[in-house]
Write an enzyme that holds these catalytic residues in place. Structure first.
Site, PDB file in Angstrom:
ATOM      1  N   GLU A 173       0.886  -1.032  -0.036  1.00 35.63           N
ATOM      2  CA  GLU A 173      -0.114  -0.125  -0.305  1.00 35.63           C
ATOM      3  C   GLU A 173       1.218   0.923  -0.126  1.00 35.63           C
ATOM      4  O   GLU A 173       0.466   1.891   0.480  1.00 35.63           O
ATOM      5  CB  GLU A 173      -0.509  -0.090   0.970  1.00 35.63           C
ATOM      6  N   GLU A 292      -5.486  -8.315  -0.623  1.00 38.73           N
ATOM      7  CA  GLU A 292      -5.931  -8.079   0.832  1.00 38.73           C
ATOM      8  C   GLU A 292      -7.997  -7.686   0.876  1.00 38.73           C
ATOM      9  O   GLU A 292      -7.803  -6.692  -0.531  1.00 38.73           O
ATOM     10  CB  GLU A 292      -5.906  -6.715   1.644  1.00 38.73           C
TER      11      GLU A 292
HETATM   12  O1  AHR Z   1      -5.361  -5.599   7.317  1.00 45.80           O
HETATM   13  C1  AHR Z   1      -5.323  -4.200   7.468  1.00 45.80           C
HETATM   14  C2  AHR Z   1      -4.131  -3.168   7.107  1.00 45.80           C
HETATM   15  O2  AHR Z   1      -5.331  -3.009   5.983  1.00 45.80           O
HETATM   16  C3  AHR Z   1      -2.929  -4.003   6.154  1.00 45.80           C
HETATM   17  O3  AHR Z   1      -1.908  -3.997   6.908  1.00 45.80           O
HETATM   18  C4  AHR Z   1      -3.186  -2.733   5.417  1.00 45.80           C
HETATM   19  O4  AHR Z   1      -2.338  -3.182   4.479  1.00 45.80           O
HETATM   20  C5  AHR Z   1      -4.623  -2.445   5.176  1.00 45.80           C
HETATM   21  O5  AHR Z   1      -4.787  -0.927   4.998  1.00 45.80           O
END
Ligand code: AHR
Length: 498
Positions: A173, A292
């Site tokens: 990210e 994610e």
């Molecule tokens: O999954 C929780 C967080 O969400 C992770 O660390 C990050 O990559 C995202 O913003």
């Protein structure tokens, strides 16, 4: 309600379903690792300190690939802090989640866990505060035969045999202002290219995931991805997507229609990959790594995201209910419908942090979202079939029009796996399943997750409120099947077909 007809024609295949879309994500944060999978003091601890109870529950989720150590955590992590004798590892102040990290669970423990669980390891290197060389050294530590500095270190601290970690994420990210080491796309692309080149020089067999846009709302959405892929496309094999959804307006019907934008997110990103491929006149197509995804909108306050200098503080522990379970199934339906472009996906996360599994001391609780994931992931082998849905639909204020029934299907060897979500809040849905051009012979298995209210959930006092149970409302007639799906339900049905 008017009947829905779902047609799966085996002539309309999408692509082989990549088993890696049933992946997970274990971040060194909150109580995910400590108290989650690793807790030497627990009565459930095995000889490695791993919790037998949570690992048993994870085993039933049948996950394929596991991403580690973050997430935001990865952008400040120095992997060498987590190797060597445990009593000599430094305790550090962790900046992403403002916690204390004692480094008792590092690379060797993670790899041991993946071996025990049969998971494919997927490591995110630190391109926030770390250097390209540090990332490259990690590849040598994991993958090189003994005879050079970091491989010898591995042999000394843990294992002579290389770990053969094939999947590597080039940071996390980095388009987000909240990320340690956030930079504009052009700068990230240069840094990632430097790291990727050295990593690939160290082990040419690895596959790499470029860091894509972290949210559809981010100002550089899509432009970031284009710039990054144009610059490092020859090194990266995949581009990452992240998506967290929620129901902050408390409008269940609207929330369940979010599947439209999951489809859209995937299609946008695939479009960027194809444009870059055309622009660069490359033979290489980039695939999508949805590394994610989940529901996350409640546990977002400062008390959930700031560890206040504590070890293993309870961070982002989202409680899940029935409507969330339907949304989880919606994500999976979308991945299957896009099997041609989505090759890896990791539900974020696995235990305690945004998780299907919770712990409280030595107790364990399976949340509602646990069950649809398990129902899908044990029916994953085969080719995705393009569904045609003919039936009632509704308009949602945020996401447009959707059918009440959301679906996907996987055709295996003489079997058809179908996944069906009934988004109707109050009515049973009659669904006819037509294996066009073929014949449904019989129902091999059928399971459903349902409840009496969208807000129903599991608690330590009432842990089996939302579970999967046999679905007995199906019949097969004239080569087709008819099911009655309860209101607000997700079903997984496997048929014998000819
Ligand atoms: O999954 C929780 C967080 O969400 C992770 O660390 C990050 O990559 C995202 O913003």
């Amino acid at each position: 309600m008017e009947k829905t007809r779902v047609v799966f024609d085996p002539a309309y295949t999408i692509a082989q379903v990549d088993p890696r879309i049933f992946g997970g994500f274990l971040e060194l944060m909150g109580r995910a690792v400590y108290e989650g999978v690793y807790d030497p003091k627990s009565c459930h601890a095995d000889e490695n300190g791993f919790r037998r109870d949570t690992l048993g529950a994870l085993h039933r989720l049948n996950m394929t690939v596991m991403r580690y150590p973050g997430g935001n955590f990865a952008s400040g992590y120095h992997w060498m802090d987590g190797i060597g004798p445990k009593d000599q590892r430094p305790t550090v102040r962790e900046l992403a989640w403002q916690s204390i990290e004692p480094n008792q669970f590092g690379t060797d423990e993670f790899i041991k866990l993946t071996h025990l669980m049969g998971w494919i390891p997927m490591i995110t290197v630190n391109l926030g505060t770390g250097t390209p060389e540090e990332a490259r050294n990690w590849v040598e530590y994991c993958n090189s035969p003994v005879g050079t500095k970091y491989a010898d270190l591995r042999a000394k601290t843990s294992s002579e045999a290389p770990y053969h970690v094939k999947l590597w994420c080039l940071g996390n990210e980095l388009d987000g202002l909240w990320q340690l080491g956030h930079v504009p796309a052009e700068q990230y692309a240069i840094l990632a290219q430097q790291a990727a080149k050295m990593m690939k020089d160290t082990d040419p067999s690895i596959e790499m995931v470029a860091c894509g846009s972290s949210a559809m709302s981010s100002p550089s959405y899509i432009e970031w991805d284009r710039i990054v892929l144009e610059y490092i496309g020859s090194y990266a094999d995949y581009v990452s997507l992240h998506r967290y959804v929620g129901n902050p307006e408390n409008d269940t019907a609207n929330y369940l229609a979010v599947t439209n934008t999951i489809d859209k997110r995937i299609e946008h990103m695939d479009a960027v990959c194809r444009i870059v491929q055309a622009k660069t006149r490359s033979k290489k197509r980039h695939y999508l790594c949805f590394d994610e995804w989940n529901v996350w909108y409640r546990a977002t306050g400062p008390e959930d995201t700031n560890g206040r200098g504590k070890f293993a503080p309870p961070l982002i522990e989202e409680p899940y209910n029935l409507e969330d379970a339907l949304v989880i199934a919606g994500f999976l339906n979308s991945f299957i419908r896009h099997a041609d472009s989505v090759k890896i996906a990791n539900i974020a996360q696995i235990v305690n942090v945004l998780a299907p599994i919770l712990t409280q001391g030595d107790q364990m609780l399976l949340q509602s979202i646990y069950y649809p994931f398990a129902m899908f992931s044990c029916r994953r082998d085969g080719v995705a079939i393009q569904p045609v849905v003919i039936g009632p639909a509704y308009d949602s204020p945020s996401y447009g029009r959707v059918n009440y029934i959301d679906t996907s299907a996987i055709l295996g060897d003489g079997v058809l796996h179908t996944f069906l979500i009934n988004r109707d809040l109050s009515e049973v849905a009659e669904v006819e399943i037509d294996h066009a051009g073929g014949k449904i012979e019989s129902i091999l298995s059928a399971e459903v997750v349902c409840g009496s209210s969208p807000k129903d959930s599991n608690t330590y006092e009432n842990p089996y409120n939302i579970i999967s149970q046999p679905l007995k409302t199906g019949i097969v007639r004239d080569g087709k099947a008819i099911f009655h799906l309860p209101a607000l339900s997700v079903a997984a049905v496997t048929f014998k077909v000819s």
